[in-house]
Design a protein around this motif. Sequence first.
Motif, PDB file in Angstrom:
ATOM      1  N   LYS A  73       0.832  -1.198   0.000  1.00  0.00           N
ATOM      2  CA  LYS A  73       0.000   0.000   0.000  1.00  0.00           C
ATOM      3  C   LYS A  73       0.869   1.251   0.000  1.00  0.00           C
ATOM      4  N   LYS A  74       0.443   2.257  -0.782  1.00  0.00           N
ATOM      5  CA  LYS A  74       1.098   3.553  -0.760  1.00  0.00           C
ATOM      6  C   LYS A  74       0.259   4.449   0.137  1.00  0.00           C
ATOM      7  N   GLU A  75       0.850   4.925   1.229  1.00  0.00           N
ATOM      8  CA  GLU A  75       0.101   5.707   2.200  1.00  0.00           C
ATOM      9  C   GLU A  75       0.207   7.206   1.962  1.00  0.00           C
ATOM     10  N   SER A  76       1.315   7.689   1.438  1.00  0.00           N
ATOM     11  CA  SER A  76       1.473   9.088   1.051  1.00  0.00           C
ATOM     12  C   SER A  76       2.585   9.153   0.016  1.00  0.00           C
ATOM     13  N   GLU A  77       3.132  10.339  -0.207  1.00  0.00           N
ATOM     14  CA  GLU A  77       4.096  10.535  -1.297  1.00  0.00           C
ATOM     15  C   GLU A  77       5.247   9.526  -1.285  1.00  0.00           C
ATOM     16  N   ASP A  78       5.915   9.335  -0.132  1.00  0.00           N
ATOM     17  CA  ASP A  78       7.015   8.382  -0.076  1.00  0.00           C
ATOM     18  C   ASP A  78       6.885   7.396   1.095  1.00  0.00           C
ATOM     19  N   HIS A  79       5.695   7.269   1.648  1.00  0.00           N
ATOM     20  CA  HIS A  79       5.415   6.331   2.733  1.00  0.00           C
ATOM     21  C   HIS A  79       4.629   5.140   2.190  1.00  0.00           C
ATOM     22  N   TYR A  80       5.125   3.940   2.501  1.00  0.00           N
ATOM     23  CA  TYR A  80       4.525   2.707   2.011  1.00  0.00           C
ATOM     24  C   TYR A  80       4.352   1.729   3.162  1.00  0.00           C
ATOM     25  N   LEU A  81       3.565   0.701   2.933  1.00  0.00           N
ATOM     26  CA  LEU A  81       3.390  -0.379   3.887  1.00  0.00           C
ATOM     27  C   LEU A  81       4.052  -1.623   3.312  1.00  0.00           C
ATOM     28  N   LEU A  82       5.009  -2.180   4.050  1.00  0.00           N
ATOM     29  CA  LEU A  82       5.728  -3.379   3.636  1.00  0.00           C
ATOM     30  C   LEU A  82       5.209  -4.552   4.457  1.00  0.00           C
ATOM     31  N   ARG A  83       4.942  -5.673   3.787  1.00  0.00           N
ATOM     32  CA  ARG A  83       4.420  -6.856   4.456  1.00  0.00           C
ATOM     33  C   ARG A  83       5.294  -8.061   4.139  1.00  0.00           C
ATOM     34  N   ASP A  84       5.567  -8.854   5.165  1.00  0.00           N
ATOM     35  CA  ASP A  84       6.167 -10.172   4.959  1.00  0.00           C
ATOM     36  C   ASP A  84       5.307 -11.182   5.702  1.00  0.00           C
ATOM     37  N   LYS A  85       5.770 -12.407   5.847  1.00  0.00           N
ATOM     38  CA  LYS A  85       4.939 -13.449   6.453  1.00  0.00           C
ATOM     39  C   LYS A  85       4.715 -13.244   7.947  1.00  0.00           C
ATOM     40  N   THR A  86       5.492 -12.340   8.588  1.00  0.00           N
ATOM     41  CA  THR A  86       5.346 -12.136  10.031  1.00  0.00           C
ATOM     42  C   THR A  86       4.610 -10.863  10.410  1.00  0.00           C
TER      43      THR A  86
END
Length: 132
Positions: A73-86
């Motif tokens: 997910k892109k939350e703002s201009e350069d902020h993102y949400l990173l997901r892994d299995k944990t």
Amino acid sequence: MKKTVLTLCVATLFSMTAFAEDSPGLKTDKAPPPPHKMEDGYRGMEDARSSTIKDVKAMHDGASVSLRGNLVKKESEDHYLLRDKTGEINVVIPLALFDGKSVSPDELVGISGSLDKKQQPAFIRVTHFQKQ
């Protein structure tokens, strides 16, 4: 005397060719092995010890981290949400690090950076980004 001079000339001639073969620098006469065939040496983020998001959240503020996961997910201009299995964590990735590449949520990415726990929720300031 002539034999001595002749011997010195011949010895000098052979020693010059020996020194010429040992010149320093990169020798480009052979191609390097492909990355999957390398046995030793540095291979970038693939060799770095990659942590999980669960492990990273338990680290101290300012810790250097390396993660693999999906930008979901892109939350703002350069902020993102990173997901892994944990789990999931917020990351700040400057646009310049993408280097013109586009990434979709189903593609695996590798990031390296520093953990910032001063603000809640904790996030990672990314310094290296690689599309896997």
